[in-house]
Design an enzyme around this catalytic site. Structure first.
Site: not given
Ligand code: PAF
Length: 297
Positions: A12, A178, A248, A260
């Site tokens: 963001g 993804k 993340s 998540e």
């Molecule tokens: O969530 C994440 O961190 C990203 O989507 C990824 C592609 C795994 C890279 O760190």
């Protein structure tokens, strides 16, 4: 243009500063709706003062980009309903799948779009953002929304501010891809406390390959036609390209935040159950992440 950004995390903040740098008006919406403006420095160069939280101005924005995590989509967007006319495109950018399905029926008339990105950003402090990886952002339909001339000109604006941004006719394919990347990299890096690139080491190969295999079976059942070897090389390519990053989910676990997982592995397991496909390796990772989250309470 005037663009609203809901959620001033790393992505963001990147979008807000890049759009300001390109000369556009930005309205930032933060979690508590309290500061009247925020200041963010992009790549230790330029500092931008961005007006924030004047909710009545949402109605004069040409588009809104919602960059909050999948776990926060509902709670971030529902309070804005009364300020958002249904013709303003709302572009949702987050990891995982299924978050928009949780929105109530009142959103059915709105112009909702889904996006996915390989741009990478990092927020070393609340007032700084670093653009750590150049990638591309794909935007596509959610349910019945279409590429209108209005959205096309927004895509052009976004593309000139933070290229590349393109319309993707089959956004579901990109989202599934993804999802598979996140299903393998995120829980493993969080559980084994490692960087993305470390998953290429031999001790992780059997587990990585089992996870990719299960993902592939579910994706096939969901109508995704990619071959197992293509999927495997895409995922391993991302491990290599983002080798030095902590995912993340690793960061969420490290900071004892909710992850998540429900919108990543949880979504995959839901689809697997619908198609009666066993995914014991993903199930095990899901349970471990849930246990870690519970230990934070
Ligand atoms: O969530 C994440 O961190 C990203 O989507 C990824 C592609 C795994 C890279 O760190």
């Amino acid at each position: 243009m005037k663009i609203g950004i809901v959620g001033i995390g790393a992505l963001g903040s990147l979008w807000a500063t890049k759009l300001r740098q390109a000369g556009h008006d930005v309205l930032a919406i933060t979690r508590d709706h309290s500061p009247r403006s925020i200041s963010i420095t992009l790549d230790q160069q330029a500092e931008f003062e961005i007006p924030a939280n004047n909710l009545t101005q949402l109605s004069i924005c040409q588009a809104i980009i919602i960059t909050v995590k999948s776990t926060q989509v509902k709670q971030a967007i529902e309070p804005l309903f009364e300020y958002l006319p249904s013709n303003i495109p709302l572009i949702f950018l987050h990891n995982g799948m299924g978050a928009l399905d949780q929105l109530g029926e009142q959103w059915n008339q709105h112009s909702l779009y889904l996006a996915t990105t390989t741009q990478a950003a990092f927020k070393p402090s609340s007032q700084q953002v670093k653009h750590t990886g150049i990638g591309q952002t794909l935007i596509g339909t959610y349910r019945k929304t279409k590429l209108t001339p209005q959205l096309d000109s927004i895509i052009q604006v976004l593309d000139s501010a933070l290229p590349k941004v393109v319309w993707h006719k089959q956004i579901n394919d990109a989202l599934w891809q993804k999802l598979a990347i996140n299903c393998v990299i995120n829980p493993m890096t969080a559980i084994y406390h490692c960087k993305n690139g470390e998953l290429l080491q031999s001790q992780y190969q059997t587990e990585v390959d089992n996870l990719i295999n299960e993902c592939h079976q579910v994706m096939q059942a969901a109508g995704q036609n990619q071959s197992l070897s293509e999927l495997s090389s895409t995922i391993k390519q991302v491990m290599l390209a983002t080798g030095d990053n902590f995912s993340s989910m690793h960061q969420d676990i490290h900071h004892q935040r909710t992850t998540e997982i429900d919108f990543i592995t949880g979504f995959l397991l839901q689809k697997a159950a619908q198609h009666q496909i066993a995914c014991p390796h993903h199930q095990a990772l899901y349970q471990k992440i849930k246990q870690l989250e519970e230990s934070f309470i």
